[in-house]
Scaffold this active site. Structure first.
Site, PDB file in Angstrom:
ATOM      1  N   HIS A   9       0.833  -1.210   0.000  1.00  0.00           N
ATOM      2  CA  HIS A   9       0.000   0.000   0.000  1.00  0.00           C
ATOM      3  C   HIS A   9       0.873   1.267   0.000  1.00  0.00           C
ATOM      4  CE1 HIS A   9      -3.484   2.457   1.770  1.00  0.00           C
ATOM      5  NE2 HIS A   9      -2.444   3.226   2.018  1.00  0.00           N
ATOM      6  N   GLU A  10       1.807   1.330   0.940  1.00  0.00           N
ATOM      7  CA  GLU A  10       2.594   2.553   1.106  1.00  0.00           C
ATOM      8  C   GLU A  10       3.583   2.765  -0.031  1.00  0.00           C
ATOM      9  OE1 GLU A  10       2.073   4.793   3.294  1.00  0.00           O
ATOM     10  OE2 GLU A  10       0.881   3.782   4.814  1.00  0.00           O
ATOM     11  N   HIS A  24       0.847   4.139  -2.991  1.00  0.00           N
ATOM     12  CA  HIS A  24       1.011   5.596  -3.086  1.00  0.00           C
ATOM     13  C   HIS A  24       2.178   5.985  -3.990  1.00  0.00           C
ATOM     14  CE1 HIS A  24      -2.176   6.274  -0.337  1.00  0.00           C
ATOM     15  NE2 HIS A  24      -1.554   5.806   0.723  1.00  0.00           N
ATOM     16  N   GLU A  65      -6.494   6.526  -1.043  1.00  0.00           N
ATOM     17  CA  GLU A  65      -6.331   5.383  -0.134  1.00  0.00           C
ATOM     18  C   GLU A  65      -6.880   4.118  -0.784  1.00  0.00           C
ATOM     19  OE1 GLU A  65      -4.408   5.386   2.232  1.00  0.00           O
ATOM     20  OE2 GLU A  65      -4.213   7.562   2.368  1.00  0.00           O
TER      21      GLU A  65
HETATM   22 ZN   LIG Z   1      -2.400   5.248   2.480  1.00  0.00          ZN
END
Ligand SMILES: [Zn+2]
Length: 480
Positions: free
Chosen positions: A202-203, A207, A260
Site C-alpha cells: 500500500h505505502e 502511493h 487510499e
Molecule cells: Zn495510504
C-alpha cells in the site's frame, strides 16, 4: 529530555543536547526545543523542527511540543505531546527489498506503461514502533511538523507507527465479528503477516505508483497528447492537469479516500504476485493463506467501515474506512459467489451478519474485478477526470437500503456489534546500572493503571484513583 526539572536558562545551555543526542544535528534540534520550552518561543520550536526534518532515518525517533490542534474547537492551539519510537528493522528490510523490486513489480499493475511514472520515486515512509507516546491519543501514523511554511519549503516526515496499527488489528477470537468460525482461526494465525504485506505494498507501490498527465505553464506535455489512448474508453486522452493544478486541488473532497482506495487495491492486487509474496517470506500453502486472509480482512473491513458513515448527512468520516467499503462493493458486484454478505440472527437473538469469501475465486473473479477497478481509478486520476472520478467513487461509496444488500440496516448491525474501544497500555523503561530495561504490562485496565502509576510515581495514588474512576466509563480513544 525531562521537562520536570525545568532548567534555569543561564545554567544549562546545550547540556540536554550533549548528553542525549546521537549527532550534531540532534543536538541543535534538542537545543531548539529547550529554548522553546524555557522561553515559550514558537520560533525556537520551529528551529528545532527544522533540524528534526534533517535528521533522516534515525534509529530512535522523537518529537515533542505543542503539536496537534484536533482538540481545540478553534482548530489552532496545539496540544502538548511527546513520543519516542524505534525503527522496526525487520520490517524496514523487507520494505527496502520491495523498493528494489519496484521495477519488476510496477509493470504488473493493470495500466499501460504510459500511465506509470518515468522513474519510480520511493515515497518517504518509515515504520517505527512506539516506545512511548504521551498525549490524549496515540495515532497510527504521523506526518509532521505542522508548520506549513516549513512543510512547503523544507519538508516533513511521514511515519507509520507499526505497533499501534498492529494493536488495532490484534484481537481475540470472540471479538472477530461477522466471520465464520473456521475463518476466525485462520484470521488470527495469518493477520499479522498479511497485514504487514498489505501495508508495505500500500505505502510503497500503492502511493508510490501511477503518473499524472501534466501540461506545464510553458505548454509542455509530460506525455504524447497526440497519440495517448485512454485504456478504459479506447479513445484519445482529452483531459490532463494544467500548470499548478494538483491531484488534491482537482479532486478536493474525495482526493484522500480515493487515493487510499487506489493504494489498498494495489495491495490486494500485488499480494497475489509470487515475487512480492517471496519478499515477505511466503511460499506454497502459507502464501495462499496470507492472500486469503488479506482479502478476507479487506471485505470485513468494508463492513466494519459502516461505523464511520453518518446516515443523517450521508457522509463518510474516515478515508480508509470509506475505501474499504468501496472495495467490498466492487467485490460483491463481481458476483459468481466470490463474496457473500448475509444478515443473520445472532446466538443472542439480535441482528448479526456474516461475510465470507470463496478462496478458490480470488485469483480469477476477484483478481479481474480489482484489475478493472484499479485501472479505472488510475486512469481517471492520471487524466484529471474529476467528473468521471466522482461518479465512480461516489457511486460505490453510497450507503443505501436498495439493491441486493440493505447497507443502512447492516450499518445498524455493525453499530450494535461494535467492540468496546481498545485500551492502549504503554511500556516503561528503567535503568539497571547502564542498561535500559523494558517494562511491559498486561493488556487490561489493571495493566494500564499499573503502567501509569509506575511512570508517575510521585502522583501514583491520585492517578490510580482517577483511572479507576475513568475505567468505569468509556475507555479513551486510541486513534486519530
Ligand atoms: Zn495510504
Amino acid at each position: 529530555m525531562s521537562l520536570e526539572e525545568r532548567p534555569r536558562p543561564e545554567s544549562v545551555s546545550g547540556v540536554s543536547g550533549t548528553a542525549h543526542a546521537a549527532s550534531e544535528n540532534q543536538k541543535k534540534m534538542l537545543e531548539g526545543y529547550r529554548r522553546s520550552f524555557t522561553f515559550g518561543s514558537i520560533d525556537a520550536h520551529k528551529e528545532g523542527s527544522r533540524f528534526w526534518i534533517k535528521d533522516k532515518g534515525p534509529i530512535v525517533e522523537s518529537y515533542i511540543g505543542f503539536i496537534e490542534s484536533y482538540r481545540d474547537p478553534f482548530g489552532s492551539r496545539g496540544e502538548f505531546e511527546g513520543f519516542v519510537a524505534v525503527v522496526n528493522k525487520a520490517m524496514s528490510e523487507r520494505f527496502a527489498e520491495l523498493v528494489s523490486a519496484a521495477e519488476v513489480l510496477l509493470p504488473e499493475l493493470p495500466w499501460p506503461r504510459d500511465f506509470e511514472k518515468d522513474t519510480f520515486l520511493k515515497p518517504d515512509f518509515t515504520s517505527l514502533d512506539v516506545l512511548t507516546f504521551a498525549g490524549s491519543g496515540v495515532p497510527a501514523g504521523i506526518n509532521i511538523p505542522n508548520y506549513d511554511d516549513i512543510r512547503q519549503s523544507e519538508g516533513f516526515k511521514n511515519v507509520s507507527l507499526g505497533n499501534v496499527l498492529a494493536v488495532a488489528y490484534a484481537t481475540q477470537k470472540e471479538k472477530l465479528t461477522f466471520l465464520e468460525e473456521d475463518d476466525k482461526d485462520a484470521y488470527i494465525k495469518w493477520m499479522g503477516p498479511s497485514f504487514e504485506m498489505q501495508v508495505g505494498l500500500h505505502e510503497l507501490l500503492g502511493h508510490g505508483s501511477g503518473k499524472l498527465l501534466v501540461q506545464d505553464d510553458q505548454g509542455q506535455f509530460n506525455f504524447d497528447q497526440n497519440t495517448l489512448i485512454n485504456p478504459v474508453t479506447g479513445e484519445k486522452v482529452t483531459s490532463w492537469y494544467r500548470g499548478n493544478e494538483t491531484w488534491d486541488s482537482r479532486f478536493s473532497t474525495i482526493a484522500s479516500s480515493y487515493e487510499e482506495c487506489r493504494a489498498e487495491c494495489v495491495g490486494l492486487y500485488l499480494c497475489l504476485n509470487k515475487l512480492a509474496l517471496s519478499i515477505f517470506g511466503h511460499e506454497g500453502q502459507d502464501a495462499e493463506d496470507v492472500v486469503y486472509i488479506n482479502w478476507l480482512s479487506m471485505v470485513r473491513a468494508g463492513l466494519l467501515g459502516l461505523e464511520f458513515y453518518t446516515s443523517e448527512s450521508s457522509s463518510w468520516r474516515q478515508a480508509h474506512m470509506q475505501a474499504s467499503f468501496v472495495i467490498l462493493r466492487v467485490l460483491l458486484e463481481a458476483g459468481e459467489g466470490l463474496v457473500r454478505l448475509e444478515e443473520v440472527a445472532g446466538a443472542d437473538g439480535r441482528p448479526d451478519a456474516r461475510v465470507t469469501l470463496d478462496r478458490t475465486k480470488i485469483r480469477t473473479v476477484g483478481k479481474s474485478a480489482i484489475q478493472r477497478f484499479l485501472c479505472k481509478l488510475q486512469v481517471l486520476k492520471a487524466t484529471a477526470d474529476v467528473a468521471g472520478g466522482r461518479a465512480l467513487y461516489d457511486g460505490y461509496s453510497a450507503v443505501t437500503d436498495s439493491g441486493p444488500h440493505n447497507f443502512l440496516r447492516l450499518r445498524d448491525t455493525v453499530l450494535l456489534r461494535k467492540e468496546d474501544r481498545k485500551m492502549l497500555v504503554q511500556a516503561n523503561t528503567r535503568l539497571q546500572g547502564e542498561a535500559v530495561e523494558l517494562v511491559e504490562y498486561e493488556g487490561s485496565a489493571a495493566g494500564l493503571i499499573h503502567s501509569f502509576t509506575e511512570r508517575f510515581q510521585e502522583d501514583a495514588e491520585q492517578l490510580e484513583a482517577d483511572l479507576l474512576e475513568l475505567s468505569k466509563r468509556d475507555s479513551p480513544c486510541w486513534c486519530h
